[in-house]
Design a protein around this motif. Sequence first.
Motif, PDB file in Angstrom:
ATOM      1  N   VAL A 110       0.836  -1.198   0.000  1.00  0.00           N
ATOM      2  CA  VAL A 110       0.000   0.000   0.000  1.00  0.00           C
ATOM      3  C   VAL A 110       0.874   1.252   0.000  1.00  0.00           C
ATOM      4  CG1 VAL A 110      -1.718   1.312   1.331  1.00  0.00           C
ATOM      5  CG2 VAL A 110      -1.958  -1.161   1.075  1.00  0.00           C
ATOM      6  N   GLY A 111       2.003   1.204   0.723  1.00  0.00           N
ATOM      7  CA  GLY A 111       2.922   2.338   0.739  1.00  0.00           C
ATOM      8  C   GLY A 111       3.512   2.624  -0.624  1.00  0.00           C
ATOM      9  N   VAL A 112       3.898   1.579  -1.340  1.00  0.00           N
ATOM     10  CA  VAL A 112       4.462   1.773  -2.673  1.00  0.00           C
ATOM     11  C   VAL A 112       3.378   2.227  -3.652  1.00  0.00           C
ATOM     12  CG1 VAL A 112       5.592   0.620  -4.610  1.00  0.00           C
ATOM     13  CG2 VAL A 112       6.363   0.177  -2.281  1.00  0.00           C
ATOM     14  N   ALA A 113       2.139   1.730  -3.478  1.00  0.00           N
ATOM     15  CA  ALA A 113       1.032   2.209  -4.319  1.00  0.00           C
ATOM     16  C   ALA A 113       0.840   3.714  -4.127  1.00  0.00           C
ATOM     17  CB  ALA A 113      -0.251   1.457  -3.978  1.00  0.00           C
ATOM     18  N   VAL A 144      11.736   5.132  -1.270  1.00  0.00           N
ATOM     19  CA  VAL A 144      12.071   6.027  -0.164  1.00  0.00           C
ATOM     20  C   VAL A 144      10.825   6.729   0.354  1.00  0.00           C
ATOM     21  CG1 VAL A 144      13.346   8.108   0.488  1.00  0.00           C
ATOM     22  CG2 VAL A 144      14.446   6.366  -0.941  1.00  0.00           C
ATOM     23  N   LEU A 145       9.976   7.220  -0.546  1.00  0.00           N
ATOM     24  CA  LEU A 145       8.753   7.895  -0.131  1.00  0.00           C
ATOM     25  C   LEU A 145       7.822   6.935   0.603  1.00  0.00           C
ATOM     26  CD1 LEU A 145       6.873  10.324  -0.056  1.00  0.00           C
ATOM     27  CD2 LEU A 145       6.045   9.678  -2.330  1.00  0.00           C
ATOM     28  N   SER A 146       7.705   5.701   0.121  1.00  0.00           N
ATOM     29  CA  SER A 146       6.821   4.735   0.781  1.00  0.00           C
ATOM     30  C   SER A 146       7.303   4.453   2.201  1.00  0.00           C
ATOM     31  CB  SER A 146       6.747   3.435  -0.023  1.00  0.00           C
ATOM     32  OG  SER A 146       8.012   2.796  -0.077  1.00  0.00           O
ATOM     33  N   ILE A 147       8.609   4.330   2.378  1.00  0.00           N
ATOM     34  CA  ILE A 147       9.157   4.109   3.720  1.00  0.00           C
ATOM     35  C   ILE A 147       8.916   5.331   4.596  1.00  0.00           C
ATOM     36  CG2 ILE A 147      11.298   3.772   5.027  1.00  0.00           C
ATOM     37  CD1 ILE A 147      12.303   2.087   2.653  1.00  0.00           C
ATOM     38  N   ALA A 148       9.084   6.519   4.021  1.00  0.00           N
ATOM     39  CA  ALA A 148       8.857   7.753   4.786  1.00  0.00           C
ATOM     40  C   ALA A 148       7.412   7.836   5.276  1.00  0.00           C
ATOM     41  CB  ALA A 148       9.190   8.974   3.926  1.00  0.00           C
ATOM     42  N   LEU A 371      11.666  -2.960   5.048  1.00  0.00           N
ATOM     43  CA  LEU A 371      12.550  -3.898   4.354  1.00  0.00           C
ATOM     44  C   LEU A 371      11.848  -4.530   3.161  1.00  0.00           C
ATOM     45  CD1 LEU A 371      14.318  -5.647   7.375  1.00  0.00           C
ATOM     46  CD2 LEU A 371      15.327  -4.010   5.762  1.00  0.00           C
ATOM     47  N   LEU A 372      10.564  -4.823   3.316  1.00  0.00           N
ATOM     48  CA  LEU A 372       9.808  -5.376   2.202  1.00  0.00           C
ATOM     49  C   LEU A 372       9.655  -4.354   1.087  1.00  0.00           C
ATOM     50  CD1 LEU A 372       7.048  -7.444   4.054  1.00  0.00           C
ATOM     51  CD2 LEU A 372       9.042  -8.309   2.824  1.00  0.00           C
ATOM     52  N   CYS A 373       9.535  -3.094   1.453  1.00  0.00           N
ATOM     53  CA  CYS A 373       9.519  -2.032   0.433  1.00  0.00           C
ATOM     54  C   CYS A 373      10.817  -2.047  -0.368  1.00  0.00           C
ATOM     55  CB  CYS A 373       9.359  -0.658   1.090  1.00  0.00           C
ATOM     56  SG  CYS A 373       7.708  -0.281   1.682  1.00  0.00           S
TER      57      CYS A 373
END
Length: 481
Positions: A110-113, A144-148, A371-373
């Motif tokens: 969902v973060g990467v989406a 990087v944005l998804s992790i942020a 980490l999965l991201c």
Amino acid sequence: MQQQKPAFKHSLNLMDATMIVAGSMIGSGIFIVSSDITRHVGSAGWMILVWVITGVMTILAAVSYGELSSMFPKAGGQYVYLKEAYNPLVGFLYGWSFFSVIQTGTIAAVGVAFSKFTAYLFPEVGENVIMLTLGQFQISAAQVLSIAIIILLTVINSKGIRNGKIIQTFFTIVKILSLAGLILFGFMAFKSDVWTANWQNALDLHMLNADGSFSEYTMMAAFGAVAAAMVGSVFSSVAWENVTFIAGEVKNPKRNVGLSLFLGTLMVTLLYLAVNVVYLAVLPLHDIAYATNDRVAVAASLQAFGPAGTLIIAVMIMISTFGCNNGLILAGARVYYTMANDGLFFQKARRLNKHEVPEFGLWIQCIVASLLCLSGKYGDLLNMVSFVVVLFYMLTIIGIFRLRKKMPNADRPYKAPLYPVLPAIYVLISAAFCILLVFYTRDYVIGGLIIVAIGFPLYYMARKNNVLQPASSDKQQQEEG
């Protein structure tokens, strides 16, 4: 002294709980997976039927879970239900799968989406913008944005559930209104010729190829195709059970958890069906099946909103995924908290911070999801566990039958409606789904089972090291009320 320790507070009302159910369900799936579904089934009737079957499964499971939530109105939800209905091992296998990929992998996806659709507005954070290269390993701006975003939501939720519930309620309302807007403008852009063409031979089941031709299935392959098509709709409809993980923080949980499950799943199911009807009203079947990068909602929004459609749908999905991840992050740590109380997780996860939230669980969840991201493999992992998710749902519903015999005199303020018929129907449908996936997507099934199997040695290692502490768990649960 024990009573002075931080403890969960009943701070979520029925509205808050319902928003967690709906908000956790609505992510990016509804905007994408209808393409894959249409390729598998090749007709409008079967496309809608796949969503109807999934919706019925979801609502049946949700209303049945209401009985379990009324029996065990405390943090941990499905983990607790499986442990009580079967044994600690079954509960742990679910908890391990939940931590290793189900919840954390969903948070990553969902973060990467969120990042992918943010790139529509700000290309600087796209997947093609490489920020770091180490040999063959690359980290993109989208990662990087998804992790942020995951870190930001973890920080917010570590400051107390009040912050998390405000974000959840606000963003869920906004994305429901956004979906309603897509539905409204979609119907205003209704194309009668497209609609009529889509519904010709509406119940023919076949594979729709890129060149517009159809490939016929054998009877067994047809059943398998339906099951494979349902993988997307099922995964778009999971996470409704997240509210059970935070039952210990819901006001009048014996009533409100079960009611929120019904209201939230019903609302989302109706929205999903309406959105898919809009797709069929404005796009030819082939354009749904082969939308660019499966972004069928983008193609539909161009018809509904004109040239600005791409930007509008990007903002909608950003809102949707941000709110979805908030609900996932908020709820997940409560499972690790309960597992830690049973001696089956890092002991620091059993401690609540001064804001009455399990902060360590939040942060270790954040680390795994991040980490999965970075791995770029979260999509494969989610495909692998689609089978396992439904398998655990089925085991949990079977647990209702077991608990009726195991604890016949237990307090059940709410009982599964039309027991045993509705729970049995769910078990039959989900069993058929799992069996068909074994034959049709065997690689994903095996991968998912391997993830679960890794939990067996971990569980027995914990027992061998005398980590299990059920007495302490029971005592703390009593203190929580």
